[in-house]
Write an enzyme that holds these catalytic residues in place. Structure first.
Site: not given
Length: 551
Positions: A78, A119-121, A191, A441, A467
């Site tokens: 992202d 990580c995100d998705k 992160c 985002e 985000s």
């Protein structure tokens, strides 16, 4: 065993011939086959160590008597996709990840699965696949990044975005901006703040799909390699006991995840993803459930980007298990539900007590209700979401004039151009699941506001999303979205909007007759689309439903 479809009986001689071409021996043919689903790529710092995680997982599987087979899924970073057209593909990738895993593990029937996201998705996409397939499954992520340091101050990735706003406002030099570039992301890993990636890894542990510590042990720690090996061993036990995801992804499990979500002050994206995972699992979780849990669960942690406390600090204080243990004292977490390593209560027997600083106690919480709030009103008939734990106290209630933009780019240009003033409410529309499409985002505009010192005086609302690195009065997932005829689509420049987070209200201050008159002639804008985005926009549902595909 399910893998007998590949390897048992004379009619499977051709299948065994192909397996032997891979080097599979006759003795291995008799053992369970275990999939290792890895999102490793060279694109993402959170994934650069996943090859080592996978090797440790496979060593654990072999040591416990299984035969591992590794394959990869896609994964969008992202951060790298932020603030350009590529971000439209980030949320879209969640469905592709789930679909691709379903395809691979149905076309090649194996007995159990170890998922390696970061990580995100990718985390929710894999959880959705686990629920759909319902094979014995367990998760082990690549782990969080360590925090960075610039001019003596600890920080993470989000501060590099805020530095852009500070530079645009003339508050820092180009040399200082370069320091953020070089020092804010010092290691591999997801992160370092409580952004979406770490939020989803934390909730995966809280719901019981990974081992204790899996969410918070740093990516660079040898303890993570040991956890990976133990995860490989554990999947063989889950297979033997026939413990499957739908035994764990129950209503009690989701309520535990939501309670942990509220206590941690997680990314607002967790609402979107937990709704999607619960849909895949067939468990009734909706926005009303999110709000109900949020109302009664106190926020116990205030992590970056809302503070200078990071995931590594949460890990040192006892991690997710310590948070859950404190919530149990208030009767806010179920203890009898199943996890990949016993009941939730059994897991908490060895958990640390809340330290009162990183993990606050119930008696002295960060705030009395959860870090995420669901707002309703004429602007959000189906709901909207705000990470209230990262909102400045003076902005919990705010009324101001709308500054209206039909894309993130237009809004960012206005913010960086000094056209947004204290008291304004920035409205960004046509960025929802269908209207974006892809529900981008909005870290760039929110970080620019923060960097320019406007995060305590300017609000931002959108039918897109934010985000996990966003802080400030940022209200996303506004549903219905503009592209679906929502009231956000007819807001005009200067209209007054009222935000009341304690009262859970988001209102356009127009007479009902005027609202109806505008909506009667409103024709939502249509974008020319092609390829996957065109197919995605035709299938995706509202953000209030997790932006899943229509059944």
């Amino acid at each position: 065993m399910r893998s007998d479809l590949l390897k048992k009986g004379p009619e499977r001689t051709p299948h065994r011939a192909l397996l032997k071409a891979l080097g599979i021996t006759d003795s291995e043919m008799k053992r369970p086959f275990v999939a290792v689903v890895n999102s490793k790529s060279d694109y993402i710092p959170g994934h650069m160590n996943l090859d080592k995680i996978a090797e440790a997982v496979k060593a654990g599987i072999r040591g416990a008597g299984g035969v591992p087979f590794e394959f990869n899924t896609i994964g969008v970073c992202d951060g790298l996709a932020m603030n350009h057209p590529g971000m439209r593909y980030s949320l879209c990738s969640r469905e592709l990840i789930a679909d691709s895993i379903e395809i691979m593990l149905t076309a090649h029937p194996l007995d159990a699965v170890v998922f390696i996201p970061n990580c995100d998705k990718i985390v929710p996409g894999m959880l959705m696949a686990a629920a759909r397939l319902n094979l014995p499954s367990i998760f082990i992520s690549g782990g969080p990044m360590l925090s960075g340091k610039v001019q003596g101050k600890r920080l993470a990735y989000s501060e590099s975005f805020e530095a852009v706003g500070a530079f645009s406002a003339g508050k820092i030099t180009a040399e200082a901006l370069c320091e953020f570039e070089n020092l804010s992301c010092p290691t591999c890993g997801s992160c370092a703040g409580m952004y979406t990636a770490n939020s989803m890894n934390c909730l995966t542990e809280a719901i019981g799909m990974s081992l204790p510590g899996a969410a918070t042990v740093p990516a660079v720690a040898s303890a993570r390699l040991r956890l990976a090996k133990e995860t490989g061993e554990k999947i063989m036990e889950l297979l033997e006991k026939n413990i499957r995801p739908l035994d764990i992804l129950t209503l009690e499990g989701f309520e535990n995840a939501l309670a942990c979500d509220m206590a941690l002050g997680c990314s607002s994206n967790t609402v979107l993803h937990l709704l999607a995972v619960s849909h895949a699992a067939g468990v009734p979780v909706d926005m009303a459930k999110v709000e109900a849990v949020g109302r009664k669960t106190p926020q116990l942690c205030k992590l970056n980007p809302a503070s200078e406390i990071f995931i590594e600090d949460l890990n040192a204080a006892g991690g997710i298990q310590a948070v859950l243990k404190e919530l149990v004292r208030g009767g806010l977490v179920h203890t009898g539900n199943l996890t990949v390593s016993g009941s939730q209560g059994e897991r908490l027997e060895q958990a640390a007590d809340a330290d009162g600083q990183v993990i606050h106690t119930l008696e002295h919480p960060v705030r009395p209700d959860g870090g995420i709030a669901v707002l309703y009103g004429n602007l959000a008939l189906e709901g909207s979401v705000v990470k209230q734990g990262a909102v400045a106290p003076g902005m919990m209630q705010h009324e101001g004039p709308a500054r209206v933009f039909d894309s993130e780019e237009e809004a960012s240009a206005a913010i960086l151009g000094g056209k947004i003033l204290p008291g304004d409410i920035v409205v960004i529309r046509y960025e929802g699941p269908k209207g974006g499409p892809g529900m981008r985002e909005m870290l760039a505009p929110t970080a620019a506001l923060a960097g320019m010192g406007l995060d305590a005086s300017v609000a931002l609302i959108t039918d897109g999303r934010f985000s996990g690195a966003t802080r400030g009065t940022a209200i996303g997932h506004v549903s219905p979205e503009a592209a679906e005829g929502g009231l956000i689509g007819v807001i005009q420049e200067g209209d007054r909007i009222r935000i009341d987070i304690p009262g859970r209200k988001l209102e356009l201050l127009l007479p009902e007759s005027e609202q109806e008159a505008r909506l009667a002639v409103f024709v939502p804008k249509k974008k020319e689309l092609s390829g996957y985005l065109k197919r995605y926009a035709s299938l995706v549902t509202s953000g209030s439903k997790g932006a899943v595909f229509a059944d």
